[in-house]
Design a protein around this motif. Structure first.
Motif, mmCIF file in Angstrom:
data_model
loop_
_atom_site.group_PDB
_atom_site.id
_atom_site.type_symbol
_atom_site.label_atom_id
_atom_site.label_comp_id
_atom_site.label_asym_id
_atom_site.label_seq_id
_atom_site.Cartn_x
_atom_site.Cartn_y
_atom_site.Cartn_z
ATOM 1 N N ALA A 1 0.841 -1.208 0.000
ATOM 2 C CA ALA A 1 0.000 0.000 0.000
ATOM 3 C C ALA A 1 0.871 1.251 0.000
ATOM 4 O O ALA A 1 0.506 2.286 0.549
ATOM 5 C CB ALA A 1 -0.956 -0.021 1.190
ATOM 6 N N GLY A 2 2.048 1.144 -0.636
ATOM 7 C CA GLY A 2 2.896 2.323 -0.829
ATOM 8 C C GLY A 2 2.396 3.103 -2.038
ATOM 9 O O GLY A 2 1.239 2.961 -2.449
ATOM 10 N N VAL A 3 3.291 3.884 -2.633
ATOM 11 C CA VAL A 3 2.879 4.723 -3.759
ATOM 12 C C VAL A 3 2.324 3.887 -4.912
ATOM 13 O O VAL A 3 1.224 4.122 -5.402
ATOM 14 C CB VAL A 3 4.083 5.574 -4.249
ATOM 15 N N MET A 4 3.096 2.883 -5.345
ATOM 16 C CA MET A 4 2.652 2.095 -6.505
ATOM 17 C C MET A 4 1.428 1.261 -6.172
ATOM 18 O O MET A 4 0.506 1.143 -6.972
ATOM 19 C CB MET A 4 3.786 1.174 -6.992
ATOM 20 N N GLY A 5 1.413 0.631 -4.996
ATOM 21 C CA GLY A 5 0.279 -0.205 -4.621
ATOM 22 C C GLY A 5 -0.998 0.614 -4.529
ATOM 23 O O GLY A 5 -2.061 0.203 -5.029
ATOM 24 N N THR A 6 -0.896 1.780 -3.936
ATOM 25 C CA THR A 6 -2.072 2.651 -3.835
ATOM 26 C C THR A 6 -2.560 3.047 -5.222
ATOM 27 O O THR A 6 -3.756 2.958 -5.526
ATOM 28 C CB THR A 6 -1.716 3.928 -3.035
ATOM 29 N N ASP A 7 -1.624 3.461 -6.069
ATOM 30 C CA ASP A 7 -2.020 3.852 -7.428
ATOM 31 C C ASP A 7 -2.711 2.701 -8.149
ATOM 32 O O ASP A 7 -3.761 2.879 -8.765
ATOM 33 C CB ASP A 7 -0.775 4.265 -8.238
ATOM 34 N N ASP B 1 -0.527 -4.896 3.596
ATOM 35 C CA ASP B 1 0.729 -4.145 3.675
ATOM 36 C C ASP B 1 1.396 -4.511 4.998
ATOM 37 O O ASP B 1 0.725 -4.930 5.952
ATOM 38 C CB ASP B 1 0.443 -2.638 3.619
ATOM 39 N N VAL B 2 2.709 -4.367 5.045
ATOM 40 C CA VAL B 2 3.391 -4.617 6.323
ATOM 41 C C VAL B 2 2.895 -3.629 7.387
ATOM 42 O O VAL B 2 2.923 -3.918 8.576
ATOM 43 C CB VAL B 2 4.935 -4.494 6.192
ATOM 44 N N ASP B 3 2.436 -2.478 6.924
ATOM 45 C CA ASP B 3 1.835 -1.492 7.819
ATOM 46 C C ASP B 3 0.317 -1.592 7.649
ATOM 47 O O ASP B 3 -0.248 -1.106 6.668
ATOM 48 C CB ASP B 3 2.355 -0.095 7.420
ATOM 49 N N ALA B 4 -0.332 -2.239 8.610
ATOM 50 C CA ALA B 4 -1.766 -2.522 8.467
ATOM 51 C C ALA B 4 -2.573 -1.233 8.358
ATOM 52 O O ALA B 4 -3.589 -1.187 7.653
ATOM 53 C CB ALA B 4 -2.257 -3.365 9.652
ATOM 54 N N GLY B 5 -2.129 -0.198 9.026
ATOM 55 C CA GLY B 5 -2.861 1.068 8.977
ATOM 56 C C GLY B 5 -2.835 1.654 7.572
ATOM 57 O O GLY B 5 -3.836 2.182 7.082
ATOM 58 N N ARG B 6 -1.687 1.513 6.929
ATOM 59 C CA ARG B 6 -1.576 2.003 5.557
ATOM 60 C C ARG B 6 -2.512 1.210 4.632
ATOM 61 O O ARG B 6 -3.170 1.784 3.767
ATOM 62 C CB ARG B 6 -0.115 1.885 5.104
ATOM 63 N N ALA B 7 -2.554 -0.084 4.846
ATOM 64 C CA ALA B 7 -3.460 -0.908 4.041
ATOM 65 C C ALA B 7 -4.910 -0.477 4.269
ATOM 66 O O ALA B 7 -5.692 -0.366 3.314
ATOM 67 C CB ALA B 7 -3.281 -2.390 4.400
ATOM 68 N N ALA B 8 -5.255 -0.209 5.520
ATOM 69 C CA ALA B 8 -6.628 0.208 5.825
ATOM 70 C C ALA B 8 -6.949 1.542 5.151
ATOM 71 O O ALA B 8 -8.060 1.748 4.655
ATOM 72 C CB ALA B 8 -6.813 0.322 7.344
ATOM 73 N N GLY B 9 -5.957 2.420 5.120
ATOM 74 C CA GLY B 9 -6.155 3.714 4.474
ATOM 75 C C GLY B 9 -6.484 3.552 2.994
ATOM 76 O O GLY B 9 -7.372 4.220 2.469
ATOM 77 N N VAL B 10 -5.771 2.656 2.331
ATOM 78 C CA VAL B 10 -6.061 2.426 0.914
ATOM 79 C C VAL B 10 -7.417 1.762 0.740
ATOM 80 O O VAL B 10 -8.227 2.154 -0.110
ATOM 81 C CB VAL B 10 -4.943 1.580 0.265
#
Lengths: 327, 327, 327, 327
Positions: B6-12, B31-40
């Protein structure tokens, strides 16, 4: 003013001097083919034919000399003119080989420094002049890379892989250090797939130049590019890129295309450069100012770069140091 | 459809799939960062977070997988997805080293040929597609030379001379053989003067590629070019030259200048390419057609070219053969 | 989703919705020529033919309607769809005459405001969107003048001087006020020398528009320009000029020329605009957001401008006020 | 050669003649401000100051005369020079009003036809010359429409709506018939929203010209366009479009932008045109050939167009016939 050589370049020089340069009067023309010389003289206002180049140089009606005869004759005539104390503009190259060029340069610099100017006309091309000024003004920051492209429609008869270097790429060998203010110290030559449309020579060629400031230059020379005469230069710097754009022209929208024309050869492309070079030379000669053109030393340096490139060509593309010698 | 990373490329990728690709439903994000995954996931219509990548791959609500996690994890997840029999689109590179890439490619080709697609999105960029078509139509005759330029505003943190090759120039290593239909067989690496604005890496770099058809390619990679994101490709042929022009834009005349903007990075520049790539992949997956994207084999070949360039870098710029191995 | 009309525009819309728009499923297609409708349906995944437009509108499998049938039928189908409570995207024009367009707009606004969207796709063309954003950002200062050019290869059969206005120039009549945020209040029509290559119509035409903010717009409409499809827009402001550049393309150097291609018609030129318009419409319909497309009111206003231009045409080019009426 | 007027244009002419024109020697300079004349003379090789214009015209060391004094004095000096039998190059306009211009033209044509040349230098601008040649060669088919743009950075002090016409747009009034080979027969003037950055004059202005061949020309004159000096001309024909592109320049990529510079005013833009015009005039005078420049008749015709435009301006933008009178 006397013009030696009534071929394409000699004719152009004579006509430009006669018609478009202020303060120049062409009084004598010579050529190995006297008829050709007469043909050129007839196009000028008040010029006569000299029987031969040395006669022209010695003629009291000739104060300054333009040499545009065949490459192999440049050295002899240049030295003769210089020894006669007459300012001379010699078409590049100074001589066909590095050893000969070194001899001329040595002689000129020893006997009559500054009397010989060399026809690297790109130094007077408005776009190249603007490029150099923008570079000096820091418009792209410190230069790191240069990309040069030198393409023509078709190579003249007798052109070889080597004469592509000494006759064409030599312009880039002068332009790049002139732009950067740093000499070329090392070169490497590479051969792409050769065009199937040419025989007996490598075309295109790719040459890498490294200047003393570490800038790397790529030079593409492609004399049989077919589509047009196209000279490009792009300087990549730390903070931006500067590149030359084509000369102004009419754009045409027709048949599904937006298009604009390329010049057929170097003469329309560099018409302004030749005129401004000749005017600057005439002005300097008239006022006794130092020549603003390339000097015999510049010609020697460019010849040394050509020599190193040909060495690289014959040794599998190895990086080869440029040796100007002790001249 | 599950998206790993869920970084730049994954989000895009997730957003493009959700909003602009017909026939795609993103159901899981990890994502390794679950919060980031939730954000996407929250930006998508109906996606949930998977606890980890392997869980996502095994989830019965996931039919196909997109891998956009960090480079080092591509190999493991790609093999897991392929072994689960699920079509997978893996961002380049296949793996950070040639040995690892070869392992993945070998496994995929042996076990589930065709299930893995690789994200060399330039193959879907409309201008590059048009260039390839024009080349195939003979618009410039037989190609002899290619000039590629790959410039960015500033390299990401941690970028090295080597990762400039494996992460950026690798696009050219895929594009050039794709355009020419001939593999890269030999490479040489050269360093121009290094930009004083960067630390600890060589930037810019110049790479020469020779393909099996004898065509020579010059590649300039300059990740800290400051002025903008700028990808250029020019093919010089026996009868003409083809080059890509910048994307359409608004031209502004102001303050003494005519100007037009560069994109800040690859995302606006290749927005269409990403969308068309994802659409083509979804269409192929849906209909069971072979993937029109780059394959694991293409990824292996590009990795082998990167490897040879890095070898040349460490051996003074020598011409180095590309060895894809026996994979 | 049902698509009425299986001609060029209807087919394009159906295929784009089916293949490139996320969240859209085309379930029904109708056309006065049932075979043509069947041909389009066969290209889609899961669409069936409706026997007629009104049947399609009433079909419970159709939630939203696209109208791309012949111009004269737009009004009837649009009102039927709106009365059935179904969101409808109607190709321009709303109706062939101002009186009819006013009727439709009145009905829609009274009964179901916001349910009808009109296909002025330039509002979604990325270059026009960027132009509007730059204008809003003050990139050229206060606008004073606009120059529009609308050229095509050849007018369709049956095109008249009047239908050049209502069918082609009407795009500029919508674009200019959309860009400037000010309505057209006055128009004048002028005829240059008519192309000898066309019969029975005036082509090109030059139209002047004055908007309420005093900006003067020149519009050249030339439907038989032969060379290509070419839409240009230039806004001249107090502090600079903004203009659209052509779409990205491959540049070719060959045969003495540098050239790049024009699209053959509006479909490749505005492919992105159509896709983005349809996607924006589908997104708005799905979420219940107000339409981001042009409305029936916009269609009425553009029709009123067309009407004034035709009046000017028939009265020797006099300045003619635009009258939207009391709708 | 004597130069009357040592302002911007007079100085430029004198310096160009002295330094860049073959066959020209400037021997005398005059100006209402003797110090200014002395300043110019000092920059030339061998010129002296004449006490006044009529003295200069009568001086036996002056064979030909250049008039670059203030507009109101052109008529008197031109007639004096012509009556002295000396070829004269008069800057445009011939006279500030149509009546005065008609008087001069009548006198010149009656007494010494061909002795007066008028400085419409665009006829010698290489891009305009190429445009005319392409048009004549049929590169766009029969012309139907012309679009001219004439923009400057800021109008000089004292410029009025009317002098924008007589001083600037008058160039287009000469260029368009010269390109088309057909006189302007009818004109109309229109005012867009006026730039808030100027006081006491209408700027920009839009002028329509109809030539005898039915071609319609739109002329935008915008003297306070701020961004640069920008002259454009586009001819729309039955089979294509021809347009002028900007002069060659260096392109800069920096700060997110690709940009190239505009000239600050007409002098760099038309430097070549002025030089070539002066050279052509000197050549013709020297050989006794008819002048290849615009004549007093051309000046009269352009003045008649200006007059009609000003009439249209004062009558609400009505189409107004051009009346050259019986001169």
């Amino acid at each position: 003013m006397g013009v030696i050589g009534a071929g394409v370049m000699g004719t152009d020089h004579a006509v430009i001097l006669d018609r478009f340069v202020s303060g120049a009067v062409v009084s004598r023309v010579s050529d190995v083919d006297a008829g050709r010389a007469a043909g050129v003289a007839a196009r000028l206002s008040g010029a006569r034919v000299s029987p031969d180049a040395l006669g022209l140089i010695g003629d009291p009606d000739v104060d300054v000399v333009v040499i545009a005869s065949s490459d192999a004759t440049h050295a002899e005539f240049a030295i003769a003119a210089v020894r006669a104390g007459k300012p001379v503009l010699c078409e590049k190259p100074l001589a066909p080989t590095l050893a000969l060029a070194a001899g001329v340069a040595r002689t000129v610099e020893r006997e009559m420094p500054g009397l010989l100017s060399l026809g690297f006309m790109r130094r007077f091309d408005p776009v190249h002049v603007e490029l150099k000024a923008a570079l000096a003004a820091g418009a792209c920051g410190t230069p790191l890379l240069v990309h040069c492209v030198s393409r023509g429609v078709s190579a003249g008869p007798g052109t070889t892989s080597e004469s592509s270097i000494t006759g064409s790429a030599v312009h880039e060998f002068d332009t790049v250090p002139w732009l950067l203010g740093a000499p070329v110290v090392e070169v490497a030559w590479h051969a792409p797939r050769c065009s199937g449309e040419v025989d007996g020579m490598q075309d295109p060629q790719v040459i890498l130049l490294r200047t003393a400031d570490g800038v790397l230059t790529t030079v593409e020379v492609f004399l049989n590019a077919r589509y047009g005469y196209d000279i490009r230069c792009e300087v990549v710097g730390e903070r931006g890129v500067l590149s030359t754009s084509g000369p102004a022209h009419v754009v045409r929208d027709a048949s599904g295309m937006r298009s604009s024309g390329y010049p057929a050869d170097w003469r329309p492309r560099f018409a302004d450069a030749y005129r401004l070079e000749l005017q600057a030379w005439v002005d300097a000669v008239t006022t006794g100012a130092p020549t603003p053109l390339a000097t015999s030393r510049d010609g020697l340096i460019a010849a040394a770069v050509s020599d190193a490139v040909i060495t690289s060509m014959s040794t599998g593309g190895r990086w080869t140091a440029v040796d100007v010698g002790t001249a």
